[in-house]
Scaffold this motif. Structure first.
Motif, mmCIF file in Angstrom:
data_model
loop_
_atom_site.group_PDB
_atom_site.id
_atom_site.type_symbol
_atom_site.label_atom_id
_atom_site.label_comp_id
_atom_site.label_asym_id
_atom_site.label_seq_id
_atom_site.Cartn_x
_atom_site.Cartn_y
_atom_site.Cartn_z
ATOM 1 N N TYR A 19 0.826 -1.218 0.000
ATOM 2 C CA TYR A 19 0.000 0.000 0.000
ATOM 3 C C TYR A 19 0.852 1.257 0.000
ATOM 4 O O TYR A 19 0.477 2.257 -0.598
ATOM 5 C CB TYR A 19 -0.981 -0.005 1.173
ATOM 6 C CG TYR A 19 -2.042 -1.068 0.989
ATOM 7 C CD1 TYR A 19 -3.058 -0.895 0.056
ATOM 8 C CD2 TYR A 19 -1.999 -2.245 1.706
ATOM 9 C CE1 TYR A 19 -4.012 -1.877 -0.142
ATOM 10 C CE2 TYR A 19 -2.952 -3.230 1.521
ATOM 11 C CZ TYR A 19 -3.959 -3.041 0.598
ATOM 12 O OH TYR A 19 -4.893 -4.017 0.398
ATOM 13 N N GLU A 20 1.994 1.203 0.650
ATOM 14 C CA GLU A 20 2.915 2.342 0.587
ATOM 15 C C GLU A 20 3.387 2.562 -0.845
ATOM 16 O O GLU A 20 3.515 3.692 -1.303
ATOM 17 C CB GLU A 20 4.126 2.110 1.497
ATOM 18 C CG GLU A 20 3.794 2.104 2.971
ATOM 19 C CD GLU A 20 4.975 1.630 3.792
ATOM 20 O OE1 GLU A 20 6.035 2.289 3.734
ATOM 21 O OE2 GLU A 20 4.849 0.602 4.469
ATOM 22 N N PHE A 21 3.648 1.464 -1.552
ATOM 23 C CA PHE A 21 4.049 1.562 -2.952
ATOM 24 C C PHE A 21 2.901 2.117 -3.793
ATOM 25 O O PHE A 21 3.090 3.036 -4.587
ATOM 26 C CB PHE A 21 4.481 0.188 -3.478
ATOM 27 C CG PHE A 21 4.855 0.190 -4.929
ATOM 28 C CD1 PHE A 21 6.101 0.642 -5.331
ATOM 29 C CD2 PHE A 21 3.973 -0.262 -5.891
ATOM 30 C CE1 PHE A 21 6.461 0.652 -6.672
ATOM 31 C CE2 PHE A 21 4.313 -0.257 -7.234
ATOM 32 C CZ PHE A 21 5.564 0.203 -7.624
ATOM 33 N N LEU A 22 1.704 1.572 -3.607
ATOM 34 C CA LEU A 22 0.541 2.035 -4.364
ATOM 35 C C LEU A 22 0.269 3.517 -4.145
ATOM 36 O O LEU A 22 -0.108 4.233 -5.068
ATOM 37 C CB LEU A 22 -0.704 1.240 -3.958
ATOM 38 C CG LEU A 22 -0.910 -0.100 -4.629
ATOM 39 C CD1 LEU A 22 -1.979 -0.890 -3.904
ATOM 40 C CD2 LEU A 22 -1.262 0.065 -6.085
ATOM 41 N N ASP A 23 0.458 3.966 -2.919
ATOM 42 C CA ASP A 23 0.171 5.360 -2.564
ATOM 43 C C ASP A 23 1.363 6.278 -2.779
ATOM 44 O O ASP A 23 1.306 7.458 -2.445
ATOM 45 C CB ASP A 23 -0.286 5.439 -1.106
ATOM 46 C CG ASP A 23 -1.608 4.730 -0.879
ATOM 47 O OD1 ASP A 23 -2.373 4.575 -1.855
ATOM 48 O OD2 ASP A 23 -1.876 4.324 0.265
ATOM 49 N N LEU A 50 -4.389 -6.422 -8.587
ATOM 50 C CA LEU A 50 -5.678 -6.526 -7.907
ATOM 51 C C LEU A 50 -5.880 -5.360 -6.948
ATOM 52 O O LEU A 50 -6.934 -4.713 -6.946
ATOM 53 C CB LEU A 50 -5.765 -7.855 -7.156
ATOM 54 C CG LEU A 50 -7.015 -8.066 -6.311
ATOM 55 C CD1 LEU A 50 -8.248 -8.116 -7.200
ATOM 56 C CD2 LEU A 50 -6.895 -9.345 -5.502
ATOM 57 N N GLU A 51 -4.881 -5.066 -6.129
ATOM 58 C CA GLU A 51 -4.997 -3.968 -5.163
ATOM 59 C C GLU A 51 -5.125 -2.615 -5.874
ATOM 60 O O GLU A 51 -5.858 -1.735 -5.429
ATOM 61 C CB GLU A 51 -3.811 -3.962 -4.199
ATOM 62 C CG GLU A 51 -3.742 -5.181 -3.307
ATOM 63 C CD GLU A 51 -4.968 -5.376 -2.425
ATOM 64 O OE1 GLU A 51 -5.640 -4.393 -2.062
ATOM 65 O OE2 GLU A 51 -5.259 -6.538 -2.102
ATOM 66 N N GLN A 52 -4.421 -2.477 -6.991
ATOM 67 C CA GLN A 52 -4.515 -1.246 -7.769
ATOM 68 C C GLN A 52 -5.929 -1.077 -8.328
ATOM 69 O O GLN A 52 -6.488 0.017 -8.303
ATOM 70 C CB GLN A 52 -3.480 -1.276 -8.896
ATOM 71 C CG GLN A 52 -3.354 0.011 -9.658
ATOM 72 C CD GLN A 52 -2.273 -0.091 -10.724
ATOM 73 O OE1 GLN A 52 -2.147 -1.126 -11.385
ATOM 74 N NE2 GLN A 52 -1.502 0.968 -10.881
ATOM 75 N N ALA A 53 -6.518 -2.165 -8.808
ATOM 76 C CA ALA A 53 -7.882 -2.114 -9.341
ATOM 77 C C ALA A 53 -8.890 -1.762 -8.249
ATOM 78 O O ALA A 53 -9.809 -0.958 -8.469
ATOM 79 C CB ALA A 53 -8.238 -3.445 -9.991
ATOM 80 N N VAL A 58 -12.573 2.111 -5.623
ATOM 81 C CA VAL A 58 -12.963 2.888 -4.442
ATOM 82 C C VAL A 58 -12.911 4.377 -4.757
ATOM 83 O O VAL A 58 -13.819 5.134 -4.409
ATOM 84 C CB VAL A 58 -12.076 2.535 -3.228
ATOM 85 C CG1 VAL A 58 -12.292 3.516 -2.084
ATOM 86 C CG2 VAL A 58 -12.352 1.112 -2.778
ATOM 87 N N LYS A 59 -11.866 4.804 -5.445
ATOM 88 C CA LYS A 59 -11.746 6.218 -5.795
ATOM 89 C C LYS A 59 -12.898 6.657 -6.694
ATOM 90 O O LYS A 59 -13.474 7.720 -6.503
ATOM 91 C CB LYS A 59 -10.408 6.486 -6.477
ATOM 92 C CG LYS A 59 -10.192 7.948 -6.792
ATOM 93 C CD LYS A 59 -8.830 8.188 -7.381
ATOM 94 C CE LYS A 59 -8.650 9.686 -7.642
ATOM 95 N NZ LYS A 59 -7.332 9.984 -8.151
ATOM 96 N N ARG A 60 -13.236 5.807 -7.657
ATOM 97 C CA ARG A 60 -14.310 6.151 -8.576
ATOM 98 C C ARG A 60 -15.663 6.216 -7.857
ATOM 99 O O ARG A 60 -16.473 7.094 -8.103
ATOM 100 C CB ARG A 60 -14.374 5.146 -9.718
ATOM 101 C CG ARG A 60 -15.322 5.589 -10.824
ATOM 102 C CD ARG A 60 -15.351 4.628 -11.988
ATOM 103 N NE ARG A 60 -16.153 3.475 -11.604
ATOM 104 C CZ ARG A 60 -15.834 2.217 -11.857
ATOM 105 N NH1 ARG A 60 -14.714 1.930 -12.464
ATOM 106 N NH2 ARG A 60 -16.619 1.239 -11.482
ATOM 107 N N CYS A 61 -15.896 5.275 -6.949
ATOM 108 C CA CYS A 61 -17.188 5.196 -6.270
ATOM 109 C C CYS A 61 -17.306 6.140 -5.083
ATOM 110 O O CYS A 61 -18.390 6.605 -4.766
ATOM 111 C CB CYS A 61 -17.438 3.769 -5.792
ATOM 112 S SG CYS A 61 -17.619 2.598 -7.135
ATOM 113 N N CYS A 62 -16.205 6.397 -4.423
ATOM 114 C CA CYS A 62 -16.259 7.160 -3.173
ATOM 115 C C CYS A 62 -15.356 8.381 -3.192
ATOM 116 O O CYS A 62 -15.239 9.068 -2.182
ATOM 117 C CB CYS A 62 -15.842 6.278 -1.997
ATOM 118 S SG CYS A 62 -16.746 4.745 -1.874
#
Length: 110
Positions: A19-23, A50-53, A58-62
């Motif tokens: 998650y640190e990498f993703l963020d 998968l985590e990126q998707a 979540v970003k799109r919906c919320c």
């Protein structure tokens, strides 16, 4: 999870900090290590995808919901305490005992 192959950066380290990498919350050198690992390790690359998707969904919906300022400050304060080593997430007194019943609202008389 591990693919069973030896890597310069172990699969468990990659998954622990995914998650640190993703963020993008890690130094560039660490990001490069992860990118190299994903090129070598298809199970970790799959987990990353998968985590990126999920994050995009979540970003799109919320993503348009406003976070209350006090909630954001409280969460950031907890993160700072954990990073500084003053608080262990599992021992966070604010989190309470998950097995304990939720506190009841006091009854009001009308």
């Amino acid at each position: 999870m591990s693919c069973g192959d030896p890597h310069e950066t172990d699969c468990s380290e990659v998954l622990d900090h995914l998650y640190e990498f993703l963020d993008r919350e890690m130094p560039d050198g660490e990001c490069t290590k992860f990118e190299v690992h994903f090129e070598e390790c298809s199970p970790c690359l799959e987990k990353y995808g998968l985590e990126q998707a999920v994050k995009k969904l979540v970003k799109r919906c919320c993503g348009s919901d406003e976070v209350p300022t006090d909630l954001r400050a409280k969460v950031m304060g907890r993160i700072d305490l954990i990073r500084a080593g003053h608080l262990v997430p599992e021992q966070d007194p604010a989190a309470g005992d998950p097995a304990a019943p939720l506190p009841q609202e006091p009854a009001t008389q009308e």
